[in-house]
Design a protein around this motif. Sequence first.
Motif, PDB file in Angstrom:
ATOM      1  N   GLU A  74      29.191  -7.441  13.262  1.00  0.00           N
ATOM      2  CA  GLU A  74      29.276  -6.872  11.918  1.00  0.00           C
ATOM      3  C   GLU A  74      30.709  -6.560  11.505  1.00  0.00           C
ATOM      4  OE1 GLU A  74      27.732  -6.015   8.331  1.00  0.00           O
ATOM      5  OE2 GLU A  74      26.562  -6.696  10.064  1.00  0.00           O
ATOM      6  N   LEU A 121      26.803  -6.585  19.378  1.00  0.00           N
ATOM      7  CA  LEU A 121      26.117  -6.394  18.102  1.00  0.00           C
ATOM      8  C   LEU A 121      27.040  -5.735  17.077  1.00  0.00           C
ATOM      9  CD1 LEU A 121      22.624  -5.203  19.394  1.00  0.00           C
ATOM     10  CD2 LEU A 121      23.185  -7.426  18.391  1.00  0.00           C
ATOM     11  N   ARG A 136      21.024  -0.725  15.286  1.00  0.00           N
ATOM     12  CA  ARG A 136      21.209  -1.566  14.092  1.00  0.00           C
ATOM     13  C   ARG A 136      21.329  -0.714  12.829  1.00  0.00           C
ATOM     14  NH1 ARG A 136      20.913  -6.901  15.169  1.00  0.00           N
ATOM     15  NH2 ARG A 136      19.921  -7.519  17.130  1.00  0.00           N
TER      16      ARG A 136
END
Length: 305
Positions: free
Chosen positions: A114, A110, A82
């Motif tokens: 973004e 993930l 992250r």
Amino acid sequence: MEIKNVSIIGLGALGILYGNHLAKQMPKENIRIIADEERIKRYQRESVYCNDERCDFEYMTPEQLCEPADLIIFTVKYSGLRKAIEAVRNHVGVDTIILSALNGISSEGLIAQEYGRDKVLYCVAQGMDAVKEGNKLTYNNMGILCVGEREPHYISPKVTRLGEFFNKVKLPYELDNNMMKRQWGKFMLNVGVNQTVAVYESNYGQVQKQGQARDTMISAMREVIALSEFESVHLTEEDLNYWLQVLSTLNPDRKPSMRQDLEARRHSEVELFSGTVLALGEKYCFSTPVNQELYQKIITIEEHF
């Protein structure tokens, strides 16, 4: 559009391996290693070595502005993903291709949350026997990168473009039109090999030969095969045998990353392996006793750090 600029985040085993290879095939300024200022100072002070050769890398902090990368490669540990996703922001442009060489089956999702699914190709790094100790990496077999789209039976222009780049820089690769199955297969291998070698405090050699450790490894892998049916991936015994063949090519004296982590008294990626298996087992009301036992043993080891 030709790939000319590459940014890599994460100087673990794979980051050093791919960074060192690309640095020999491309202009030095076209390979950027993204790291925070403290890490950069340490890398510059202590140097980074690959097979006893000093790596000559160009470093950039996440805050530095730069021309967008044509290709970004994530080679961080899952626990740092992250933070890494945010750190590459200045390197992401309209036409950037993003690869994640992380273990497991969740990092691409993930990253796509973004930066958009259109930028992310699925990737599996397999067959390497790299060992990193401190600032030094050694390997005999650099393995291959398997890449493709998330959607099966489709080789997109992005995938073709990446293949042309890998040909140019002489990086071993394979284009795969069923990356979800490939990724689940690598996940199955990691669940078996990484955890078994860690618990048995051994090396690849122990699970390459018949015995209790190999039986444990294969049983853990078969629990992943069963769970893959619920996720419509449909791994089979044929896939298991394929990955056992990949395992047989590795240096028997080497050790997977989880074993290296526990030896160095670092917390491992157990949540990425049996942790994921247990969560899927709970989701589908399917028993996974072998992974439950491996999970518990690894957690117990880590509690004594």
